[in-house]
Design a protein around this motif. Structure first.
Motif, PDB file in Angstrom:
ATOM      1  N   ALA A  67     -12.082  -4.853  -6.602  1.00  0.00           N
ATOM      2  CA  ALA A  67     -12.510  -3.451  -6.626  1.00  0.00           C
ATOM      3  C   ALA A  67     -12.930  -2.995  -8.017  1.00  0.00           C
ATOM      4  CB  ALA A  67     -11.400  -2.530  -6.077  1.00  0.00           C
ATOM      5  N   LEU A  68     -13.690  -3.828  -8.719  1.00  0.00           N
ATOM      6  CA  LEU A  68     -14.247  -3.400 -10.007  1.00  0.00           C
ATOM      7  C   LEU A  68     -15.380  -2.413  -9.723  1.00  0.00           C
ATOM      8  CD1 LEU A  68     -14.440  -6.763 -11.980  1.00  0.00           C
ATOM      9  CD2 LEU A  68     -12.665  -5.014 -12.054  1.00  0.00           C
ATOM     10  N   PHE A  69     -15.535  -1.417 -10.595  1.00  0.00           N
ATOM     11  CA  PHE A  69     -16.587  -0.426 -10.385  1.00  0.00           C
ATOM     12  C   PHE A  69     -17.929  -1.047 -10.738  1.00  0.00           C
ATOM     13  CE2 PHE A  69     -12.821   2.150 -11.871  1.00  0.00           C
ATOM     14  CZ  PHE A  69     -12.383   2.382 -10.575  1.00  0.00           C
ATOM     15  N   PHE A 102      -1.164   4.493  -1.089  1.00  0.00           N
ATOM     16  CA  PHE A 102      -2.355   4.556  -0.243  1.00  0.00           C
ATOM     17  C   PHE A 102      -2.014   4.788   1.222  1.00  0.00           C
ATOM     18  CE2 PHE A 102      -3.338   1.640  -3.786  1.00  0.00           C
ATOM     19  CZ  PHE A 102      -4.137   2.531  -4.479  1.00  0.00           C
ATOM     20  N   ASN A 157     -10.020  -7.865  -3.458  1.00  0.00           N
ATOM     21  CA  ASN A 157     -11.435  -8.058  -3.786  1.00  0.00           C
ATOM     22  C   ASN A 157     -11.752  -7.534  -5.195  1.00  0.00           C
ATOM     23  OD1 ASN A 157     -11.292  -5.348  -3.460  1.00  0.00           O
ATOM     24  ND2 ASN A 157     -12.926  -5.181  -1.943  1.00  0.00           N
ATOM     25  N   ARG A 172      -7.578  -4.265 -16.498  1.00  0.00           N
ATOM     26  CA  ARG A 172      -7.761  -2.856 -16.179  1.00  0.00           C
ATOM     27  C   ARG A 172      -6.430  -2.209 -15.785  1.00  0.00           C
ATOM     28  NH1 ARG A 172     -11.764  -1.139 -11.293  1.00  0.00           N
ATOM     29  NH2 ARG A 172     -10.111  -2.054 -10.058  1.00  0.00           N
ATOM     30  N   SER A 173      -5.592  -2.967 -15.082  1.00  0.00           N
ATOM     31  CA  SER A 173      -4.287  -2.431 -14.689  1.00  0.00           C
ATOM     32  C   SER A 173      -3.265  -2.550 -15.815  1.00  0.00           C
ATOM     33  CB  SER A 173      -3.770  -3.167 -13.452  1.00  0.00           C
ATOM     34  OG  SER A 173      -4.482  -2.766 -12.309  1.00  0.00           O
ATOM     35  N   VAL A 209       2.394   3.181 -11.154  1.00  0.00           N
ATOM     36  CA  VAL A 209       2.212   1.797 -10.710  1.00  0.00           C
ATOM     37  C   VAL A 209       0.710   1.528 -10.684  1.00  0.00           C
ATOM     38  CG1 VAL A 209       4.257   1.811  -9.244  1.00  0.00           C
ATOM     39  CG2 VAL A 209       2.050   2.391  -8.260  1.00  0.00           C
ATOM     40  N   SER A 210       0.325   0.262 -10.748  1.00  0.00           N
ATOM     41  CA  SER A 210      -1.092  -0.052 -10.658  1.00  0.00           C
ATOM     42  C   SER A 210      -1.284  -1.264  -9.763  1.00  0.00           C
ATOM     43  CB  SER A 210      -1.669  -0.300 -12.044  1.00  0.00           C
ATOM     44  OG  SER A 210      -3.073  -0.350 -11.956  1.00  0.00           O
ATOM     45  N   THR A 211      -2.440  -1.318  -9.115  1.00  0.00           N
ATOM     46  CA  THR A 211      -2.696  -2.372  -8.141  1.00  0.00           C
ATOM     47  C   THR A 211      -3.870  -3.240  -8.574  1.00  0.00           C
ATOM     48  OG1 THR A 211      -1.979  -0.853  -6.397  1.00  0.00           O
ATOM     49  CG2 THR A 211      -3.142  -2.827  -5.690  1.00  0.00           C
ATOM     50  N   PHE A 231      -6.444  -5.360  -6.704  1.00  0.00           N
ATOM     51  CA  PHE A 231      -6.846  -5.500  -5.312  1.00  0.00           C
ATOM     52  C   PHE A 231      -7.356  -6.902  -5.013  1.00  0.00           C
ATOM     53  CE2 PHE A 231      -6.959  -1.030  -6.242  1.00  0.00           C
ATOM     54  CZ  PHE A 231      -6.481  -0.437  -5.082  1.00  0.00           C
ATOM     55  N   ARG A 253       0.817  -1.215   0.000  1.00  0.00           N
ATOM     56  CA  ARG A 253       0.000   0.000   0.000  1.00  0.00           C
ATOM     57  C   ARG A 253       0.849   1.263   0.000  1.00  0.00           C
ATOM     58  NH1 ARG A 253      -5.252  -0.055   0.947  1.00  0.00           N
ATOM     59  NH2 ARG A 253      -5.204   1.835   2.213  1.00  0.00           N
TER      60      ARG A 253
END
Lengths: 314, 257
Positions: free
Chosen positions: A86-88, A53, A84, A145-146, A78-80, A82, A48
């Motif tokens: 965390a899709l919108f 974050f 769970n 997505r990332s 950078v991209s994470t 997650f 994080r």
């Protein structure tokens, strides 16, 4: 060329505990790295901080040699992925993937997003909402997505933890293939030693907020630097101050050796694990071939090993 | 057999409870169509609706009420949503306790304290009571309703969605505007309708802070009703009941989404 990511003595202290304690790490471009450790060891907090974050209470984070320690998440390349995903929930799979491209003002967002969707073989699900996707599909959308942003570094926070075991093995192979295909540096956080060993080029083992050892999976397994690493990666028998792996432990129906009695037998498919209660009260495991000598529960046995199989720690 | 009786019993009980709740409204609606001026049924007529439509006081009251409900509804929805969001981000528990306090404060107390505030402020400003004071008062008490509805919605909202948005390049504002806000939209709409209804509905606070030129519909109806039960009042009330019913149903629908 500087490392893609460098952590210099990075710490994170919360009011009542030190989650991360002077962690240093350097990742070379294009590698598959893992942060491995039990829950609460500080691996997620470390991730994080790299993602932006959490702000470190000490130390520096460098991305391509540039200090990003105090930068916001949207200011770092950078991209994470997650845990769970965390899709919108209000956006379709395609729109989820387009989101980052739009935010970055890149051209051809739809075309690129479609390509990314094809990369994870979900072209047919472009208009599905996250609620209509299975766990594995959500995982792949999150990955796409990332990846579509082509970040310097992809952070993965226990991305396989929520999947069932069968799917987890399949996704593991897909992750590895995806990393090789894109050439993007992956930093994978997990508490599953098998996952870390099978996927990574390099693994950093964390415990109590500190890195215990960094090395290739082979290094860590064959030459663990600390007792913790030895015990955390694979099973380990402790004979006095000496550690011996089950596969280096010989078992026989007669002496010489350490006497004990067979407690239980575990059939593992390719081999058999014999759990032995030692005469001195200790416990040990010996691996025997499937078609080797058979032992019965309660039988008296003797354990022995070669000096070459011994691991010693201060 | 016994269970059938028990079911019948429950049904009768429910019917009685509903009748107790809604019989007055049913009678009101029924008599709003009565041709007679008195509470004796003479025949169906739309006469009182025509009279109501032609009454300039009622028209002015309705207009005032709509303006007040509209403006204060929008303002309190915006303020309440932002307040709920800020409290959610910061995890402010004391503030949410204070919200409930403002819900349980008797209206007369709220009204008197607002009046005192306005009187105090007017000593320095060249202003008097009017539509604007009613709007301010309505915003003040509607915020609590809006904030509570939105807070309930946010309690089940996944915080990592905003982190994911920022991770993908959105600023804090972008994450709020393009991810959190769309996910809160049904809750915000429901809260807005609720604010509209409580504003339209209010009598006690409004009557204290309204000026002579800012009579709301409930105030006009109250004044009419005090002069004797007029069938015109029935007609207007019946109309309000139906309009409110629709709004409340809509708000319920939205909250469930």
């Amino acid at each position: 060329m500087p490392p893609v990511l460098e952590l210099r003595e990075v710490s994170k202290a919360f009011p009542n505990h030190r989650a991360v304690d002077r962690v240093s790490l350097a990742l070379e471009r294009g590698g598959f790295y893992s942060l491995l450790g039990p829950s609460g060891c500080g691996k997620t907090t470390t991730l994080r901080m790299i993602g932006g974050f959490e702000e470190p209470t000490g130390g520096e984070i460098l991305l391509n040699g540039r200090d990003v320690t105090r930068l916001k998440p949207w200011q770092r390349d950078v991209s994470t992925v997650f845990q769970n995903y965390a899709l919108f929930p209000h956006l379709s799979a395609l729109r989820n993937i387009e989101f980052g491209l739009r935010e970055h003002g890149r051209p051809d967002t739809t075309k690129r997003a479609l390509e990314a969707l094809e990369l994870v073989r979900l072209g047919a699900k472009r208009d599905s909402l996250p609620a209509q996707l299975s766990g594995g599909e959500k995982q792949r959308v999150a990955l796409a997505r990332s990846l579509v942003l082509e970040p310097q570094l992809l952070l993965l926070d226990e991305p396989l933890a929520a999947l069932d075991p069968q799917l987890r093995k399949q996704m593991r192979a897909e992750l590895k293939a995806m990393q090789r295909q894109t050439g993007i540096t992956f930093l994978f956080v997990t508490h599953d030693q098998e996952e870390a060993l099978s996927l990574s080029d390099q693994v950093a083992v964390m415990n109590g907020g500190r890195i215990e050892q960094t090395g290739t999976p082979e290094d860590l397994y064959l030459r663990p630097a600390t007792r913790f690493v030895a015990g955390f990666l694979g099973e380990m028998n402790w004979f006095g101050g000496v550690g011996v792996r089950p596969e280096s432990t010989r078992i026989s129906g007669s002496g010489p050796g350490l006497p004990g009695t067979v407690e239980s037998l575990l059939f593992l498919g390719n081999c058999l694990h014999v759990h032995v209660r030692l005469a001195d009260g200790g416990h040990a495991v010996a691996e025997t071939p499937r078609d080797g000598q058979r032992f019965a529960e309660g039988e008296a046995v003797w354990l022995s090993w070669d000096a070459a199989g011994e691991l010693r720690f201060e | 057999m016994r269970s059938t009786w028990r079911n019948h019993g429950a049904a009768i009980y429910a019917a009685c409870a509903l009748a107790f709740l809604h019989a007055p409204l049913a009678i009101l609606i029924l008599f709003s169509f009565n041709a007679s001026r008195f509470t004796v049924w003479e025949g169906f007529s739309l006469r009182w609706y025509r009279v109501a439509l032609e009454d300039p006081q009622l028209a002015e009251g309705l207009l005032n009420s709509l303006v007040i409900a509209g403006v204060s509804g929008v303002l309190s929805t915006v303020i309440g949503t932002l307040a709920a969001y800020a409290m959610w981000r910061r995890g402010a528990r004391v503030l949410s306790g204070m919200l409930y306090l403002s819900l349980v404060t008797p209206e007369i107390v709220t009204g008197v304290s607002l009046l005192a505030l306005f009187e105090g402020a007017f000593r320095f400003l060249q202003l008097r009571l009017g539509l604007h004071t009613v709007i301010i008062a309505h915003v003040a008490f509607s915020i609590a309703y809006v904030t509570i509805v939105i807070s309930a919605r946010l309690r089940s909202y996944d915080r990592t969605l905003e982190e994911a948005a920022m991770d993908l390049g959105a600023s804090e504002w972008g994450a709020f505007a393009r991810v959190t806000l769309p996910n809160l939209a049904p809750g915000i709409a429901a809260a807005g309708l609720l604010a509209l209804v409580v504003s339209f509905d209010d009598y006690v606070i409004t009557s204290l802070v309204a000026g002579v030129d800012s009579q709301t519909l409930p105030m006009v109806i109250y004044a009419m009703a005090r002069r004797g039960v007029s069938p015109v009042v029935n007609a207007v009330s019946a109309f309000i009941v139906v309009a409110f019913g629709v709004v409340i149903l809509l708000s319920e629908r939205l909250q469930r989404r």
